[in-house]
Design a protein around this motif. Structure first.
Motif, PDB file in Angstrom:
ATOM      1  N   GLY A  18       0.823  -1.205   0.000  1.00  0.00           N
ATOM      2  CA  GLY A  18       0.000   0.000   0.000  1.00  0.00           C
ATOM      3  C   GLY A  18       0.854   1.249   0.000  1.00  0.00           C
ATOM      4  N   PRO A  19       0.327   2.320   0.576  1.00  0.00           N
ATOM      5  CA  PRO A  19      -0.935   2.395   1.321  1.00  0.00           C
ATOM      6  C   PRO A  19      -2.172   2.370   0.426  1.00  0.00           C
ATOM      7  CG  PRO A  19       0.070   4.561   1.192  1.00  0.00           C
ATOM      8  CD  PRO A  19       1.052   3.613   0.586  1.00  0.00           C
ATOM      9  N   ILE A  20      -3.273   1.909   1.037  1.00  0.00           N
ATOM     10  CA  ILE A  20      -4.581   1.919   0.399  1.00  0.00           C
ATOM     11  C   ILE A  20      -5.365   3.094   0.970  1.00  0.00           C
ATOM     12  CG2 ILE A  20      -6.708   0.626   0.005  1.00  0.00           C
ATOM     13  CD1 ILE A  20      -5.128  -1.939   0.667  1.00  0.00           C
ATOM     14  N   ARG A  21      -5.948   3.882   0.108  1.00  0.00           N
ATOM     15  CA  ARG A  21      -6.778   4.993   0.581  1.00  0.00           C
ATOM     16  C   ARG A  21      -8.203   4.475   0.786  1.00  0.00           C
ATOM     17  NH1 ARG A  21      -6.524  10.343  -2.838  1.00  0.00           N
ATOM     18  NH2 ARG A  21      -4.464  10.363  -1.809  1.00  0.00           N
ATOM     19  N   VAL A  22      -8.727   4.668   1.993  1.00  0.00           N
ATOM     20  CA  VAL A  22     -10.067   4.177   2.323  1.00  0.00           C
ATOM     21  C   VAL A  22     -10.864   5.262   3.023  1.00  0.00           C
ATOM     22  CG1 VAL A  22      -9.438   1.745   2.486  1.00  0.00           C
ATOM     23  CG2 VAL A  22      -9.207   3.196   4.485  1.00  0.00           C
ATOM     24  N   SER A  23     -12.178   5.132   2.962  1.00  0.00           N
ATOM     25  CA  SER A  23     -13.073   6.022   3.691  1.00  0.00           C
ATOM     26  C   SER A  23     -14.270   5.207   4.167  1.00  0.00           C
ATOM     27  CB  SER A  23     -13.528   7.185   2.799  1.00  0.00           C
ATOM     28  OG  SER A  23     -14.208   6.705   1.657  1.00  0.00           O
ATOM     29  N   GLY A  24     -14.999   5.770   5.116  1.00  0.00           N
ATOM     30  CA  GLY A  24     -16.153   5.066   5.673  1.00  0.00           C
ATOM     31  C   GLY A  24     -16.176   5.188   7.180  1.00  0.00           C
ATOM     32  N   ASP A  25     -17.218   4.644   7.798  1.00  0.00           N
ATOM     33  CA  ASP A  25     -17.378   4.771   9.247  1.00  0.00           C
ATOM     34  C   ASP A  25     -16.376   3.934  10.036  1.00  0.00           C
ATOM     35  OD1 ASP A  25     -19.474   6.488   8.834  1.00  0.00           O
ATOM     36  OD2 ASP A  25     -21.036   4.958   9.055  1.00  0.00           O
ATOM     37  N   ALA A  26     -15.925   2.818   9.470  1.00  0.00           N
ATOM     38  CA  ALA A  26     -15.059   1.910  10.227  1.00  0.00           C
ATOM     39  C   ALA A  26     -13.591   2.320  10.186  1.00  0.00           C
ATOM     40  CB  ALA A  26     -15.212   0.477   9.709  1.00  0.00           C
ATOM     41  N   ALA A  28     -10.699   5.283   7.973  1.00  0.00           N
ATOM     42  CA  ALA A  28     -10.490   6.307   6.952  1.00  0.00           C
ATOM     43  C   ALA A  28      -9.008   6.648   6.907  1.00  0.00           C
ATOM     44  CB  ALA A  28     -11.321   7.551   7.253  1.00  0.00           C
ATOM     45  N   GLY A  29      -8.568   7.162   5.756  1.00  0.00           N
ATOM     46  CA  GLY A  29      -7.170   7.546   5.600  1.00  0.00           C
ATOM     47  C   GLY A  29      -6.431   6.595   4.683  1.00  0.00           C
ATOM     48  N   GLU A  30      -5.098   6.636   4.764  1.00  0.00           N
ATOM     49  CA  GLU A  30      -4.255   5.767   3.945  1.00  0.00           C
ATOM     50  C   GLU A  30      -3.516   4.787   4.843  1.00  0.00           C
ATOM     51  OE1 GLU A  30      -1.766   7.886   1.224  1.00  0.00           O
ATOM     52  OE2 GLU A  30      -3.463   8.814   0.172  1.00  0.00           O
ATOM     53  N   HIS A  31      -3.628   3.499   4.543  1.00  0.00           N
ATOM     54  CA  HIS A  31      -3.087   2.459   5.417  1.00  0.00           C
ATOM     55  C   HIS A  31      -2.455   1.339   4.594  1.00  0.00           C
ATOM     56  CE1 HIS A  31      -5.387   4.293   8.727  1.00  0.00           C
ATOM     57  NE2 HIS A  31      -6.360   4.398   7.837  1.00  0.00           N
ATOM     58  N   GLU A  32      -1.304   0.878   5.040  1.00  0.00           N
ATOM     59  CA  GLU A  32      -0.708  -0.324   4.468  1.00  0.00           C
ATOM     60  C   GLU A  32      -1.311  -1.543   5.148  1.00  0.00           C
ATOM     61  OE1 GLU A  32       3.505   0.246   5.133  1.00  0.00           O
ATOM     62  OE2 GLU A  32       3.746   0.988   3.082  1.00  0.00           O
ATOM     63  N   VAL A  33      -1.277  -2.683   4.439  1.00  0.00           N
ATOM     64  CA  VAL A  33      -1.796  -3.933   5.003  1.00  0.00           C
ATOM     65  C   VAL A  33      -0.741  -5.021   4.855  1.00  0.00           C
ATOM     66  CG1 VAL A  33      -4.217  -3.377   4.562  1.00  0.00           C
ATOM     67  CG2 VAL A  33      -2.889  -4.577   2.819  1.00  0.00           C
ATOM     68  N   PRO A  34      -0.659  -5.958   5.816  1.00  0.00           N
ATOM     69  CA  PRO A  34       0.329  -7.039   5.729  1.00  0.00           C
ATOM     70  C   PRO A  34      -0.244  -8.241   4.978  1.00  0.00           C
ATOM     71  CG  PRO A  34      -0.741  -7.116   7.867  1.00  0.00           C
ATOM     72  CD  PRO A  34      -1.377  -5.976   7.109  1.00  0.00           C
ATOM     73  N   LEU A  35       0.515  -8.771   4.046  1.00  0.00           N
ATOM     74  CA  LEU A  35       0.104  -9.952   3.298  1.00  0.00           C
ATOM     75  C   LEU A  35       1.154 -11.040   3.469  1.00  0.00           C
ATOM     76  CD1 LEU A  35      -1.114  -8.296  -0.042  1.00  0.00           C
ATOM     77  CD2 LEU A  35      -2.476  -8.906   1.975  1.00  0.00           C
ATOM     78  N   ALA A  36       0.767 -12.147   4.106  1.00  0.00           N
ATOM     79  CA  ALA A  36       1.655 -13.290   4.309  1.00  0.00           C
ATOM     80  C   ALA A  36       1.309 -14.349   3.279  1.00  0.00           C
ATOM     81  CB  ALA A  36       1.497 -13.841   5.724  1.00  0.00           C
ATOM     82  N   THR A  37       2.214 -14.595   2.333  1.00  0.00           N
ATOM     83  CA  THR A  37       1.882 -15.495   1.234  1.00  0.00           C
ATOM     84  C   THR A  37       3.131 -16.042   0.573  1.00  0.00           C
ATOM     85  OG1 THR A  37       0.696 -15.646  -0.874  1.00  0.00           O
ATOM     86  CG2 THR A  37       1.774 -13.556  -0.396  1.00  0.00           C
TER      87      THR A  37
END
Length: 352
Positions: A18-26, A28-37
């Motif tokens: 990421g970061p992934i840009r997201v919005s909503g009630d749960a 908001a903002g820009e966040h990286e996510v961990p992917l184990a694969t």
């Protein structure tokens, strides 16, 4: 000497994307996510979807539609009439059973009971909220309480099982697709046509056509059960492993529908996931790597009960959308998917 085999640790390559840009009630903002694969091309693929999210005002809009964890108990009646009579009696005592569950748990709340009579068998599908826990053990314990109480109140019934498969736990089912299990989440994105062409190297029309022909019609032809997506399971498993989830829940979690449509020159793209079973407390969450991942995701903050788990579900859905959009875009171009896999995996082998 310790048993080496029993104490072995299996390493899984993990990368923050990421970061992934997201919005909503749960969340908001820009966040990286961990992917184990072990499927390392997943990282740049989700990363490409994340770039698209950052090119759009507001990014991916995530809505948590509902949340519940289920357990179905099985009771045996002498005949169908007795089963129906008992089911009606149980429904009439819902408030009493809610109070019973609440008296034994700080976080479990009985939302509803749905009954199913098959012959002389009575199935009660119990739905609970479970706070920030995914809630497997919590609802089983609560179901035990309800089961014991029903057996006392209905002496003609006999114990069948604390889990009668109508839950349906770690199995693809119509009931979960319809009623939900875990978090029911929708992630959606409106992408300008110019961004589609620049970042995804395709067109809005080709993406919409492919989603209809592959995910929807192809899914029907395959007999998919309330499922029309390209690869939700890939991203779900990677996130579940990195954040200490029960990985077997990708079975129901991968149920979901990808929808795409043209809106003028723009692309509307959404992923609906009715069965995201995730939690931020409970088994596996105290492992050092998992603890750090949840902290970095902002899922260890002092929030209202359930808010951290909803945040994790929203970020998970956003990551799924990123991976889904990127893969479908690649498949609109002949040879692109395999060429990317060969290039990326061989590069990884050289680095190793």
């Amino acid at each position: 000497m310790p048993d080496v085999a029993s104490s072995a640790v299996t390493p899984i390559p993990t990368r923050w994307v990421g970061p992934i840009r997201v919005s909503g009630d749960a969340v908001a903002g820009e966040h990286e996510v961990p992917l184990a694969t072990y499927e390392t091309p997943l990282w740049p693929s989700v990363g490409r979807g994340a770039r698209v999210s950052r090119a759009v005002e507001g990014g991916i809009r995530v809505t948590v539609v509902d949340e519940r964890m289920t357990r179905s108990v099985l009771l045996v009646a002498p005949d169908a009439a007795a089963a129906v009579s008992a089911a009606r009696a149980v429904q009439g005592r819902l408030a009493e059973l809610q109070a019973l569950v609440a008296s034994q748990s700080r976080f479990a709340w009985l939302l509803e009971i749905r009954d199913e009579v098959i012959g002389n068998l009575l199935y009660l599908r119990l739905a609970f909220t479970t706070g920030d826990a995914s809630g497997h053990n919590m609802v089983t314990q609560a179901a035990d309480l309800v089961l014991q109480d029903v057996l006392r109140a209905e002496p003609r019934l006999e114990y069948g099982s604390v889990s009668g498969n109508l839950c349906a736990d770690k199995k693809v089912s119509a009931v979960n697709g319809l009623l939900g299990r875990g978090k029911n989440v929708v992630a959606e994105l409106l992408v300008p046509g110019a961004v589609v062409e620049r970042e995804l190297r395709t067109s809005v029309r080709r993406l919409v056509d492919l989603n209809t022909r592959k995910n929807l019609v192809g899914g029907i032809a395959a007999g998919s059960l309330r499922t029309a997506n390209a690869h939700y399971a890939n991203v779900l498993l990677a996130l579940y492993l990195a954040t200490g989830q029960d990985a077997a829940n990708i079975v129901e979690g991968s149920q979901g529908i990808t929808w795409a449509e043209e809106r003028g020159d723009d692309l509307y793209f959404s992923c609906t996931l009715p069965n995201l079973v995730v939690g931020t407390v409970g088994n596996g969450k105290n492992l050092p790597g998992v603890e750090l991942a949840l902290e970095r995701l902002g899922c260890r903050e002092d929030r209202a009960v359930g808010a951290n788990a909803r945040r994790l579900a929203a970020l998970t859905a956003a990551a799924v959308l990123c991976g889904e959009l990127s893969l479908l875009a690649a498949q609109t171009n002949p040879g692109e998917l395999m060429a990317a896999h060969v290039r990326l995996e061989r590069r990884a082998e050289v680095r190793a």
